[in-house]
Design an enzyme around this catalytic site. Structure first.
Site, PDB file in Angstrom:
ATOM      1  N   HIS A 147       0.594  -1.682  -0.216  1.00 57.53           N
ATOM      2  CA  HIS A 147       0.154  -0.277   0.061  1.00 57.53           C
ATOM      3  C   HIS A 147       0.911   1.028  -0.305  1.00 57.53           C
ATOM      4  O   HIS A 147       2.124   1.414   0.034  1.00 57.53           O
ATOM      5  CB  HIS A 147      -0.899  -0.226   1.319  1.00 57.53           C
ATOM      6  CG  HIS A 147      -0.267   0.239   1.925  1.00 57.53           C
ATOM      7  ND1 HIS A 147       0.383   1.171   2.791  1.00 57.53           N
ATOM      8  CD2 HIS A 147      -0.199  -1.010   3.719  1.00 57.53           C
ATOM      9  CE1 HIS A 147       0.784   1.151   4.041  1.00 57.53           C
ATOM     10  NE2 HIS A 147       0.972  -0.506   3.928  1.00 57.53           N
ATOM     11  N   ARG A 156      -6.224   0.772   3.478  1.00 57.34           N
ATOM     12  CA  ARG A 156      -4.560   1.305   2.877  1.00 57.34           C
ATOM     13  C   ARG A 156      -4.567   0.521   1.887  1.00 57.34           C
ATOM     14  O   ARG A 156      -4.039   1.076   0.901  1.00 57.34           O
ATOM     15  CB  ARG A 156      -3.836   1.229   4.431  1.00 57.34           C
ATOM     16  CG  ARG A 156      -3.365   0.612   5.224  1.00 57.34           C
ATOM     17  CD  ARG A 156      -2.027   1.021   6.125  1.00 57.34           C
ATOM     18  NE  ARG A 156      -1.682  -0.483   6.070  1.00 57.34           N
ATOM     19  CZ  ARG A 156      -1.945  -1.078   7.375  1.00 57.34           C
ATOM     20  NH1 ARG A 156      -3.287  -0.594   8.456  1.00 57.34           N
ATOM     21  NH2 ARG A 156      -0.882  -1.493   8.179  1.00 57.34           N
ATOM     22  N   GLU A 205      -1.105  -6.908   7.585  1.00 57.42           N
ATOM     23  CA  GLU A 205      -0.093  -7.087   8.230  1.00 57.42           C
ATOM     24  C   GLU A 205       0.284  -7.798   9.474  1.00 57.42           C
ATOM     25  O   GLU A 205      -1.202  -8.112   9.477  1.00 57.42           O
ATOM     26  CB  GLU A 205      -0.219  -5.109   8.741  1.00 57.42           C
ATOM     27  CG  GLU A 205       0.968  -4.892   9.284  1.00 57.42           C
ATOM     28  CD  GLU A 205       2.346  -4.998   7.969  1.00 57.42           C
ATOM     29  OE1 GLU A 205       2.611  -6.318   7.948  1.00 57.42           O
ATOM     30  OE2 GLU A 205       3.138  -3.700   7.979  1.00 57.42           O
ATOM     31  N   HIS A 231       0.799  -4.978   2.832  1.00 57.56           N
ATOM     32  CA  HIS A 231       1.442  -4.887   3.808  1.00 57.56           C
ATOM     33  C   HIS A 231       3.121  -5.326   3.703  1.00 57.56           C
ATOM     34  O   HIS A 231       2.725  -6.514   2.974  1.00 57.56           O
ATOM     35  CB  HIS A 231       1.034  -5.302   4.686  1.00 57.56           C
ATOM     36  CG  HIS A 231      -0.420  -4.269   4.738  1.00 57.56           C
ATOM     37  ND1 HIS A 231      -0.988  -3.237   5.535  1.00 57.56           N
ATOM     38  CD2 HIS A 231      -1.401  -5.616   4.719  1.00 57.56           C
ATOM     39  CE1 HIS A 231      -2.640  -4.094   5.309  1.00 57.56           C
ATOM     40  NE2 HIS A 231      -2.129  -4.596   4.047  1.00 57.56           N
TER      41      HIS A 231
HETATM   42  O1  LIG Z   1       3.943  -0.394  11.713  1.00 57.94           O
HETATM   43  C1  LIG Z   1       3.591  -1.320  10.912  1.00 57.94           C
HETATM   44  O2  LIG Z   1       3.252  -2.389  10.232  1.00 57.94           O
HETATM   45  C2  LIG Z   1       5.057  -1.527  10.077  1.00 57.94           C
HETATM   46  C3  LIG Z   1       4.885  -1.427   8.396  1.00 57.94           C
HETATM   47  O3  LIG Z   1       3.987  -0.214   8.665  1.00 57.94           O
HETATM   48  O4  LIG Z   1       6.232  -1.376  10.586  1.00 57.94           O
HETATM   49  P1  LIG Z   1       7.595  -1.796  10.054  1.00 57.94           P
HETATM   50  O5  LIG Z   1       7.908  -1.513   8.758  1.00 57.94           O
HETATM   51  O6  LIG Z   1       8.364  -1.261  10.884  1.00 57.94           O
HETATM   52  O7  LIG Z   1       7.376  -3.797  10.327  1.00 57.94           O
END
Ligand SMILES: O=C(O)[C@@H](CO)OP(=O)(O)O
Length: 360
Positions: free
Chosen positions: A12, A63, A90, A184
């Site tokens: 996204h 998102r 995610e 994600h």
């Molecule tokens: O905060 C989150 O859910 C992820 C993606 O944005 O972050 P990170 O890249 O730190 O895993």
């Protein structure tokens, strides 16, 4: 001959919490204007390269859904069939959801931060069900088999993602469809790990940029025929580096701000006075050491009797305020104004008189 199998992975665009540098996980935040632009650019890249999706798979998070809609609109493919699943969500970030990445890094140190953020099988502490960032009781997860997660490691993400890959995505690929998966950072890291056979240690170094399509050609075993190809490799490299530096970047900014004396550790920066208001008068005390700063020096000019020893001259000199900041008319002047106004209506009353135009 087997039909060509093309898989497009699209993370996204920038979300509101990406912009704020907060751990997001399953919290359902929307795209920023920049994120919408990235999604549109992603769709244009697909159209320009002639890689047009026949079917879309997305997570249940807004998102990813917004990104898919905007990209497909830009590629003129809004009409293709859509499948959505929580299995593409995610990674659930547990108790880190809603926390500032820079502050977390500062509070727990780089080792623990990296362990929670990028290790393969260490989940962050679980999120309390009573937290405002919990998804327990969210209607969209009513039908999921099992419980809503309270935290996940990358390993747990892969465990819940692969059944969906096998049952829903692979059949579309085998039918010769070009498949778009909009998801994600971490669910796509899990899928890339599976496709490219990346080791548990090396996956820590993989970061996926927002909004840039990553294309795989797959063979008859659904294994990639080569490494994934970003449709804008330069932007992808810059984007991935930015993701890797999250947390550190703000911390660095914070540290340099602290060094420059702009922010005191643990306290918010003092708010700037609102524009157009008078600054509070400075205390004109004598500086402790050295020469007076120029704005505190007495104006040069002939010394008058008043200036040589009277009480007024002993008062520390104050820098004159700009004319826009001068205070309201003095009491005497104000009384004169009132008298003039009352003369017009003939009243001597101090209070307002309906006939005299509201003199206070
Ligand atoms: O905060 C989150 O859910 C992820 C993606 O944005 O972050 P990170 O890249 O730190 O895993």
């Amino acid at each position: 001959m087997t039909a060509k199998r093309t898989l497009i992975l699209l993370r996204h665009g920038q979300s509101e919490w990406n912009e704020l540098n907060l751990f997001t996980g399953w919290v359902d935040v929307r795209l920023t204007e920049q994120g919408k632009g990235e999604a549109r650019r992603g769709g244009e890249l697909l159209a320009e390269s002639g890689i047009l999706p026949d079917v879309l798979h997305t997570s249940l998070l807004s998102r990813a859904i917004q990104t898919a809609d905007i990209a497909l609109d830009a590629a003129d493919r809004l009409w293709i069939p859509v499948k959505r699943s929580w299995r593409l969500n995610e990674r659930h970030y547990g108790a880190l959801q809603g926390k500032d990445k820079a502050q977390t890094l500062e509070e727990f140190g780089p080792e623990q931060f990296q362990l929670w953020r990028r290790s393969f099988d260490v989940p962050p502490p679980p999120l309390d069900d009573a937290s405002e960032f919990s998804q327990v009781g969210d209607a969209r997860y009513e039908g999921i088999d099992g419980e809503v997660p309270r935290t996940e490691s990358l390993k747990l993400v892969i465990d819940r993602l692969l059944p969906y890959w096998d049952a829903e995505i692979v059949p579309d690929l085998e039918a010769g469809k070009t498949v778009l998966v909009t998801a994600h950072g971490n669910s796509l890291r899990g899928l890339v790990k599976h496709l490219e056979g990346i080791s548990d240690d090396d996956i820590a170094g993989l970061n996926i940029p927002t909004g840039i399509p990553l294309v795989y050609e797959l063979d008859e075993n659904n294994a990639p025929t080569g490494p994934g190809r970003y449709l804008d490799p330069e932007a992808a490299a810059a984007g991935a580096a930015a993701v890797a530096a999250q947390g550190k970047k703000r911390l660095q900014q914070g540290v340099s701000a602290i060094r420059r004396g702009l922010v005191r550790r643990g306290r918010a920066a003092p708010a700037a006075p609102p524009r157009g208001r008078c600054p509070p008068p400075r205390r004109a005390s004598r500086p402790s050491r050295g020469r007076r700063p120029s704005w505190r020096r007495r104006p040069r000019g002939p010394r008058t009797a008043r200036g040589s020893g009277s009480r007024a001259s002993r008062r520390p000199w104050r820098r004159p305020r700009p004319s826009s900041c001068r205070s309201a008319p003095s009491r005497r002047r104000w009384r004169a104004v009132r008298r003039r106004r009352h003369r017009r209506c003939g009243s001597r009353r101090r209070t307002s008189d309906p006939g005299c135009g509201g003199v206070p």
